[in-house]
Design an enzyme around this catalytic site. Structure first.
Site, mmCIF file in Angstrom:
data_model
loop_
_atom_site.group_PDB
_atom_site.id
_atom_site.type_symbol
_atom_site.label_atom_id
_atom_site.label_comp_id
_atom_site.label_asym_id
_atom_site.label_seq_id
_atom_site.Cartn_x
_atom_site.Cartn_y
_atom_site.Cartn_z
ATOM 1 N N TYR A 92 0.844 -1.192 0.000
ATOM 2 C CA TYR A 92 0.000 0.000 0.000
ATOM 3 C C TYR A 92 0.884 1.247 0.000
ATOM 4 O O TYR A 92 2.050 1.204 0.394
ATOM 5 C CB TYR A 92 -0.929 0.020 1.222
ATOM 6 C CG TYR A 92 -0.205 0.151 2.545
ATOM 7 C CD1 TYR A 92 0.032 1.401 3.124
ATOM 8 C CD2 TYR A 92 0.247 -0.985 3.233
ATOM 9 C CE1 TYR A 92 0.700 1.520 4.336
ATOM 10 C CE2 TYR A 92 0.914 -0.872 4.440
ATOM 11 C CZ TYR A 92 1.135 0.383 4.990
ATOM 12 O OH TYR A 92 1.809 0.496 6.196
ATOM 13 N N CYS A 93 0.297 2.353 -0.453
ATOM 14 C CA CYS A 93 0.947 3.658 -0.337
ATOM 15 C C CYS A 93 -0.072 4.602 0.286
ATOM 16 O O CYS A 93 -0.978 4.154 0.986
ATOM 17 C CB CYS A 93 1.493 4.157 -1.673
ATOM 18 S SG CYS A 93 0.268 4.347 -2.985
ATOM 19 N N ALA A 94 0.037 5.890 0.032
ATOM 20 C CA ALA A 94 -0.840 6.834 0.719
ATOM 21 C C ALA A 94 -2.297 6.721 0.270
ATOM 22 O O ALA A 94 -3.207 6.670 1.090
ATOM 23 C CB ALA A 94 -0.334 8.262 0.511
ATOM 24 N N PHE A 121 -3.359 3.872 2.394
ATOM 25 C CA PHE A 121 -3.408 4.169 3.828
ATOM 26 C C PHE A 121 -4.616 5.031 4.180
ATOM 27 O O PHE A 121 -5.176 4.920 5.274
ATOM 28 C CB PHE A 121 -2.114 4.880 4.248
ATOM 29 C CG PHE A 121 -1.943 5.008 5.735
ATOM 30 C CD1 PHE A 121 -1.505 3.933 6.494
ATOM 31 C CD2 PHE A 121 -2.223 6.213 6.379
ATOM 32 C CE1 PHE A 121 -1.355 4.042 7.877
ATOM 33 C CE2 PHE A 121 -2.058 6.333 7.750
ATOM 34 C CZ PHE A 121 -1.631 5.246 8.500
#
Length: 334
Positions: A92-94, A121
């Site tokens: 995952y990223c932002a 996130f």
């Protein structure tokens, strides 16, 4: 293989490796429990690309891609050495955008089974906020009692324990800030969610104020704690003093002691304050702790309703007595 899941389903997966593709600064602030930070962009690169993206998106993507390739050249040897090809990898990223997608594509091409968190996130945080906004679906057994009666020690020995002070890295009182920096609010909530989500039926918890140092407990959890089955812990003054000395003696520096006393200064007399400092300087721990216990015992409000009283002079015996009582009266199997 590459797929994408909403957090509720993503959270049910058993990953061999969970990757946080955000920058180290973002990761340090808060992350999913168990994640490792194989960043797409480091802190400086993330800031630079973010600024450039507002001016020229195409150029930002091109420059960002070059950074990601360079960073992945460092990450791939570590990942392939620690996790065999074919392992299931969550990432995952932002916001579920280019950073996680870029790394996911590379790892997928290498043969890893990659699952991206849809919405990243941000989606995870939205899920947590909604989770904590619901009434807690657990039967809580709350340990309460005066300072030093062994609640934390007992809690550590019990099954299904939610140790809020440990998660908050704070001992709960005006003198509780001796363990170092507290986690961020988001990091605390991540730890709390991870713990609660693994418990299905009941949990032991220590009675707390809604605020532990700088950490604020979710309102629904706090309300559930107020309505919990109350276990009142008590023990001799001698044992209370011994326990407090054990926790505080080697951690309470002169500067920290002054900071802590400053917090209660509005509520104590000048003479009382002077005596505290004199006892600290002389290392008269017994006198010092006795004075502070007298102060805290006056401020402690015993619950109006107590469901069970437990002598905690001996933590092992207290644990055995408590569990036996709950087995018989509440038919709980441990």
């Amino acid at each position: 293989m590459l797929s994408e899941l909403e957090f509720e389903n993503f959270n049910q997966e058993k990953f061999d490796l969970l990757i946080d593709a955000r920058s180290p600064k973002e990761f340090t602030h808060s992350h999913l429990q168990g994640a490792l930070n194989f960043y797409a962009l480091n802190d400086d690169e993330h800031k630079k690309i973010g600024t450039l993206y507002k001016q020229n998106q195409a150029l930002a993507k091109a420059e960002g891609a070059s950074y990601i390739c360079a960073n992945m050249a460092c990450h791939i040897p570590i990942i392939t050495q620690e996790f065999r090809i074919g392992s299931k990898v969550g990432i995952y990223c932002a916001r579920g955008g280019l950073r996680s997608k870029s790394i996911a594509v590379i790892l997928s091409e290498l043969g890893y089974r990659v699952v991206r968190l849809k919405g990243g996130f941000k989606a995870y945080r939205a899920f947590l906020l909604n989770f904590f906004d619901q009434t807690l679906n657990l039967k809580l057994f709350s340990l309460c009692g005066n300072t030093g009666c062994g609640k934390s020690e007992l809690l550590e020995s019990l099954p299904h324990a939610i140790h809020l002070e440990k998660m908050a890295n704070h001992l709960g009182s005006s003198f509780g800030n001796i363990l170092g920096d507290q986690p961020t609010q988001k990091a605390f909530e991540s730890l709390l969610f991870d713990k609660i989500s693994k418990i299905n039926d009941f949990a032991f918890i220590e009675s707390e104020s809604r605020k532990i140092g700088e950490i604020i407990l979710p309102l629904k959890l706090y309300e559930s704690m107020q309505n919990a089955f109350k276990i009142y812990c008590f023990c001799s003054l001698e044992n209370r003093i011994k326990r407090i000395e054990k926790f505080y003696k080697n951690k309470m520096t002169s500067l920290k002691f002054k900071e802590c006393v400053a917090k209660i200064t509005p509520y104590i007399s000048a003479n009382f304050k002077q005596d505290l400092f004199q006892n600290y300087e002389k290392k008269e721990w017994n006198k010092l702790i006795t004075m502070l216990l007298e102060y805290y015992d006056k401020t402690y409000k015993q619950p109006e309703k107590i469901d069970f009283k437990l002598n905690t002079d001996d933590i092992s015996k207290a644990k055995e007595e408590l569990l036996n009582f709950l087995k018989i009266k509440h038919r709980i199997n441990f």
